[in-house]
Write an enzyme that holds these catalytic residues in place. Structure first.
Site, PDB file in Angstrom:
ATOM      1  N   ALA A  35      43.816  49.674  32.115  1.00  0.00           N
ATOM      2  CA  ALA A  35      43.363  50.713  33.328  1.00  0.00           C
ATOM      3  C   ALA A  35      44.240  51.283  34.294  1.00  0.00           C
ATOM      4  O   ALA A  35      44.690  50.256  34.921  1.00  0.00           O
ATOM      5  CB  ALA A  35      42.157  50.355  33.798  1.00  0.00           C
TER       6      ALA A  35
ATOM      7  N   ASP B 220      29.267  39.238  38.142  1.00  0.00           N
ATOM      8  CA  ASP B 220      30.140  39.361  39.248  1.00  0.00           C
ATOM      9  C   ASP B 220      30.597  40.731  39.422  1.00  0.00           C
ATOM     10  O   ASP B 220      31.736  41.042  39.437  1.00  0.00           O
ATOM     11  CB  ASP B 220      31.175  38.350  38.797  1.00  0.00           C
ATOM     12  CG  ASP B 220      32.445  37.773  39.863  1.00  0.00           C
ATOM     13  OD1 ASP B 220      31.782  38.180  41.128  1.00  0.00           O
ATOM     14  OD2 ASP B 220      33.433  37.488  39.628  1.00  0.00           O
TER      15      ASP B 220
HETATM   16  N1  ADE Z   1      43.752  44.105  35.933  1.00  0.00           N
HETATM   17  C1  ADE Z   1      43.156  43.308  35.278  1.00  0.00           C
HETATM   18  N2  ADE Z   1      42.824  43.590  34.305  1.00  0.00           N
HETATM   19  C2  ADE Z   1      43.358  44.895  33.951  1.00  0.00           C
HETATM   20  C3  ADE Z   1      43.425  45.926  33.133  1.00  0.00           C
HETATM   21  N3  ADE Z   1      42.753  45.666  31.826  1.00  0.00           N
HETATM   22  N4  ADE Z   1      43.942  47.001  33.262  1.00  0.00           N
HETATM   23  C4  ADE Z   1      44.402  47.076  34.624  1.00  0.00           C
HETATM   24  N5  ADE Z   1      44.699  46.216  35.581  1.00  0.00           N
HETATM   25  C5  ADE Z   1      43.904  45.038  34.859  1.00  0.00           C
END
Ligand code: ADE
Length: 325
Positions: A117, A160
């Site tokens: 993400a 959570d």
């Molecule tokens: N931090 C933890 N998991 C993540 C993800 N899947 N994408 C971006 N940042 C993150």
């Protein structure tokens, strides 16, 4: 890579005898299939790296857990919970969750290859702009509600939910992450009923899960398990989007829990009146009286709250998010 061998009838088998209709060698992935980049997240027992798949050039977030640490800190349950929930969700076709592409391990570590993400978590956005405007709060809490509908429909509780666990993808749509505290309910309709407690008169000594500021009152007292606890967290998040800070805050955890159990929080001046009414209906001590807790399919009673007037929940993921300010 394992060698593909051709056997009679044209069926291909890999060297380890795994049937393979695509003629491609079946090999478990390994760290060598990725170029590891910067650290993008750190949990209590894991580190998340940005990594590039050398075969596809695609970026992924890879969560790396040290086996020694998991055993030392007794986190095996959490790791299993996360993997189970992510597997169920990844096969369910919703875009509102981080997807688990594959897992593998070496002698020291476990690896979870997930979607990346790009825009990180939601907390800095809430903190930077001080608060979201009504349109932004409506949109993002609407997406979170959609994610909860999907999750609860699959009998999974997140447990959570907080802005740090709500990630934003390249299009600024949400991806809910961090299922280390999640729980897959066996009997969604009876899990919270007293019948279950007749056979088990002692209160469950469920260790506290989740984050103190978003924990529901029932988790502090009865330790009951119900999807409604995620609705409490949703109420906290909607409040935080508008006020800039979560409703319950305190230096000590003891005082914080007392405030939660006493529903001791205030709305700042100018807090959107419809949002206030919605938050008041979510931050209800009795989990069975929370808005949405009696809905059977989709959170229709939350969707139809005046705060969401005019919002088309079903097309949120196809809509351009409003600018964040
Ligand atoms: N931090 C933890 N998991 C993540 C993800 N899947 N994408 C971006 N940042 C993150």
């Amino acid at each position: 890579t394992s060698q593909v061998v051709q056997v009679n009838g044209g069926q291909s088998l890999t060297a380890d005898n795994t049937a393979n209709s695509t003629m491609m060698p079946v090999t478990k992935r390994s760290p060598k299939d990725y170029i590891f980049g910067k650290v993008i997240g750190e949990g209590s027992y894991s580190t998340v790296y940005l990594a590039k798949d050398i075969h596809t050039n695609r970026e992924h977030a890879i969560k790396v857990c040290q086996k020694k640490q998991i055993i030392r800190e007794n986190k095996r349950d959490q790791v299993k919970r996360e993997k189970d929930a992510l597997n169920v969700l990844s096969n369910s076709g919703s875009s509102f969750f981080v997807k688990l592409y594959c897992t593998f391990q070496d002698t020291e570590r476990l690896y979870f290859v997930m979607s990346y993400a790009k825009n990180g978590d939601m907390l800095p956005y809430i903190n930077k702009v001080g608060s979201f405007d009504a349109a932004c709060t409506r949109f993002y809490s609407g997406e979170i509600l959609r994610a909860l509908e999907h999750l609860h429909d699959l009998n999974i509780m997140h447990r959570d939910l907080k802005p740090e666990n709500i990630l934003l993808d390249h299009n600024l749509h949400i991806k809910v992450a961090d299922f280390g505290c999640s729980k897959i309910l066996e009997q969604p309709d009876t899990a919270d009923k007293s019948i279950l407690n007749e056979n088990n008169p002692r209160p469950r000594s469920n260790s506290f899960v989740g984050t103190a500021q978003y924990v529901s009152p029932e988790l502090l007292t009865e330790k009951t398990i119900s999807p409604s606890s995620d609705l409490w967290a949703l109420g906290c998040i909607i409040y935080q989007m508008i006020a800039g800070l979560p409703p319950f805050r305190s230096r000590s955890e003891y005082m914080l829990f007392r405030k939660i159990l006493n529903l001791d929080y205030v709305y700042p001046d100018g807090f959107n009146a419809d949002a206030k009414d919605l938050v008041q209906k979510l931050l209800v001590l009795d989990p069975n009286e929370r808005l949405g807790s009696k809905d059977t399919q989709r959170y229709t009673s939350i969707r139809s709250h005046p705060f969401y007037k005019g919002l088309d929940f079903d097309t949120l993921h196809l809509t351009n998010p409003p600018p964040i300010y």
